[in-house]
Design an enzyme around this catalytic site. Sequence first.
Site, PDB file in Angstrom:
ATOM      1  N   ARG A  47      38.205  43.697  38.226  1.00  0.00           N
ATOM      2  CA  ARG A  47      38.062  42.250  38.443  1.00  0.00           C
ATOM      3  C   ARG A  47      39.147  41.656  39.339  1.00  0.00           C
ATOM      4  NH1 ARG A  47      35.573  43.707  34.168  1.00  0.00           N
ATOM      5  NH2 ARG A  47      37.320  45.141  34.110  1.00  0.00           N
ATOM      6  N   ARG A  97      49.872  44.304  41.501  1.00  0.00           N
ATOM      7  CA  ARG A  97      49.790  44.723  40.087  1.00  0.00           C
ATOM      8  C   ARG A  97      50.625  45.980  39.956  1.00  0.00           C
ATOM      9  NH1 ARG A  97      44.443  45.457  36.414  1.00  0.00           N
ATOM     10  NH2 ARG A  97      44.722  43.191  36.393  1.00  0.00           N
TER      11      ARG A  97
HETATM   12  N1   CP Z   1      40.888  41.144  33.497  1.00  0.00           N
HETATM   13  C1   CP Z   1      41.436  42.100  34.282  1.00  0.00           C
HETATM   14  O1   CP Z   1      42.609  42.067  34.639  1.00  0.00           O
HETATM   15  O2   CP Z   1      40.569  43.084  34.641  1.00  0.00           O
HETATM   16  P1   CP Z   1      40.927  44.268  35.658  1.00  0.00           P
HETATM   17  O3   CP Z   1      41.945  45.134  34.985  1.00  0.00           O
HETATM   18  O4   CP Z   1      39.623  44.989  35.904  1.00  0.00           O
HETATM   19  O5   CP Z   1      41.483  43.636  36.899  1.00  0.00           O
END
Ligand code: CP
Length: 320
Positions: A47, A97
């Site tokens: 996401r 991230r």
């Molecule tokens: N909600 C969320 O951070 O999903 P992802 O890890 O897929 O980015």
Amino acid sequence: VGQFSRDSLEQLFRITDIMQPIARRQKVTRILEGAVLANLFFEASTRTRISFGAAFCRLGGSVCDTTGFTFSSMTKGESIYDTSRVISGYADALVVRHPEQGAVDEFARATNIPVINGGDGPGEHPSQAILDLYTIQREFSRLGKLVDGAHIVMVGDLKYGRTVHSLIKLLALYRNLRFTLVAPSTLEMPAHILERIARGGHVVEQSTSLAQGLKGADIVYATRIQKERFADEAIEGYTPDFQINQALIDSTCSADTIVMHPLPRDGRPGANDLSTDLNHDPRLAIFRQTDNGIPVRMAIFATLLGVENQVQHSMRDAGW
Ligand code: CP
């Protein structure tokens, strides 16, 4: 999330509303034409990575997208400082991230271009919390409710779940909230966050009983147990008591309760997570949350890159 006040959040939500028709492909803008985003994900993501990238593209910009550590010369010992300095010469903004808490801050301190936290280990996940709060406001507006005075139940891994760390701090900008935190005793919300929330005059209750904790909830916010962040032995002893499913929601919640989750969830039968048997229940807002990820992230880019007013001008010029 500590960079936000209630006013600045609400301003961001006004820009998000303007972005909605662009996010839904009903309108087109090129306000970030020529701009480049470096979307650096040292941890897996569906996401956050794709919606940040799509949001930048929908504003007319281009995206360099990476996943894992092997893409970079950090595998040869290059520091975060050098990596950030170098990439910021190539791009206009970074989304990062990283599995270590504080690493995104290290990227930010090395450069003058905007750095957005896409999730730092068990620390924070601000953009997810912002889109969750935007979703809560929209759901409450439809139901004729206010966020002030709401009863929010957070369930699951509140120790390592970075989304709930950010969300509870943003919610604390509102008034007179009641938080019920339901977690196994080994995975409770960190004490320093609880102290901060209590100082804001909100009521905070902790419980290990899901059926008891869900009573009277306006929002049920479920989270995945972050097994990748702690040793296997620590997860023994609490299955299967933390599953949110149709029978439990029907027996404890009202027709107006909203059920949320940041995703991903463990959808396997019996998993200690949000059950798939709620998929067709209108109270389940998880895909409304994911849809709101694009306009919220568009609003974040437009604000950080100083083009938020141009969206309104280009809309006016185009006769929207
Ligand atoms: N909600 C969320 O951070 O999903 P992802 O890890 O897929 O980015």
